[in-house]
Write a protein that holds these residues in place. Structure first.
Motif, PDB file in Angstrom:
ATOM      1  N   PRO A  32       1.008  -1.046   0.082  1.00 31.73           N
ATOM      2  CA  PRO A  32       0.067  -0.127  -0.063  1.00 31.73           C
ATOM      3  C   PRO A  32       0.917   1.269  -0.137  1.00 31.73           C
ATOM      4  CG  PRO A  32      -0.562  -1.728   1.892  1.00 31.73           C
ATOM      5  CD  PRO A  32       0.657  -1.996   1.213  1.00 31.73           C
ATOM      6  N   LYS A  33       0.421   2.178  -0.486  1.00 32.43           N
ATOM      7  CA  LYS A  33       1.021   3.310  -0.721  1.00 32.43           C
ATOM      8  C   LYS A  33       1.641   3.960   0.529  1.00 32.43           C
ATOM      9  CE  LYS A  33       1.530   7.503  -3.775  1.00 32.43           C
ATOM     10  NZ  LYS A  33       0.988   7.795  -4.845  1.00 32.43           N
ATOM     11  N   ARG A  34       0.782   3.822   1.548  1.00 31.05           N
ATOM     12  CA  ARG A  34       1.330   4.444   2.820  1.00 31.05           C
ATOM     13  C   ARG A  34       2.417   3.781   3.513  1.00 31.05           C
ATOM     14  NH1 ARG A  34      -3.109   1.053   3.359  1.00 31.05           N
ATOM     15  NH2 ARG A  34      -2.781  -0.567   5.091  1.00 31.05           N
ATOM     16  N   ASP A  35       2.631   2.580   3.101  1.00 35.35           N
ATOM     17  CA  ASP A  35       4.067   1.617   3.326  1.00 35.35           C
ATOM     18  C   ASP A  35       5.129   1.778   2.744  1.00 35.35           C
ATOM     19  OD1 ASP A  35       2.261   0.616   5.328  1.00 35.35           O
ATOM     20  OD2 ASP A  35       1.742  -1.261   4.265  1.00 35.35           O
ATOM     21  N   SER A  63       7.827   8.048   0.485  1.00 30.50           N
ATOM     22  CA  SER A  63       7.576   8.950  -0.464  1.00 30.50           C
ATOM     23  C   SER A  63       8.776   9.564  -1.158  1.00 30.50           C
ATOM     24  CB  SER A  63       6.738  10.140  -0.057  1.00 30.50           C
ATOM     25  OG  SER A  63       7.543  11.004   0.855  1.00 30.50           O
ATOM     26  N   GLU A  92      10.343  11.862   1.248  1.00 32.34           N
ATOM     27  CA  GLU A  92      11.080  11.075   2.257  1.00 32.34           C
ATOM     28  C   GLU A  92      12.455  10.475   2.002  1.00 32.34           C
ATOM     29  OE1 GLU A  92       7.168   9.660   4.910  1.00 32.34           O
ATOM     30  OE2 GLU A  92       7.593   8.635   3.204  1.00 32.34           O
TER      31      GLU A  92
END
Length: 131
Positions: A5-8, A11, A14
């Motif tokens: 998932p994108k949240r994991d 970015s 980051e």
């Protein structure tokens, strides 16, 4: 394929902060690798942002490890970001198997030729013997 998932996933911002931390800690030759970095959305940010460290002398070089499937498309852009060396890591040499594994990639000479025209030094690594 199952993707995280994108949240994991870190970015691009980051990752840029992480580059800066490693540079402050003394890293001089980072290599962008892992999966196929050139398939990531916004992939040139992975090279453009840390290239400021090349310009100010904090980095000696910035390199890439790729399977080469997207190298023809991005070779000149990589060179513009200061990348001078690319490792092309091929797990197999059979074009049909390569396409099946990468799901979209072509194994052909145009990738290496494009890198050469862009002034990139290319090292080819292959796990499978030539058949």
């Amino acid at each position: 394929m199952n993707f995280l998932p994108k949240r994991d996933v870190l970015s691009l911002e980051e990752l840029d902060r992480l580059y800066s931390v490693f540079v402050r800690l003394g890293t001089r030759k980072p290599r962008v690798a892992g999966g196929e970095p050139l398939m990531r959305g916004g992939n040139m940010t992975l090279f453009h942002s840390p290239s400021r460290h090349l310009r100010d002398g904090a980095l000696d070089e910035l390199t890439l490890t790729t399977n080469g499937s997207q190298l023809a498309r991005y070779a000149s852009k990589l060179a513009d970001c200061g990348v001078r060396r690319v490792n092309v890591s091929l797990g197999i040499l059979d074009p049909a198997r390569f396409r099946k594994i990468t799901r979209w990639g072509d194994l052909n000479d145009s990738s290496i030729d494009s890198a050469d025209r862009a002034g990139l030094k290319v090292k080819i690594c292959c796990a499978e013997g030539i058949q």
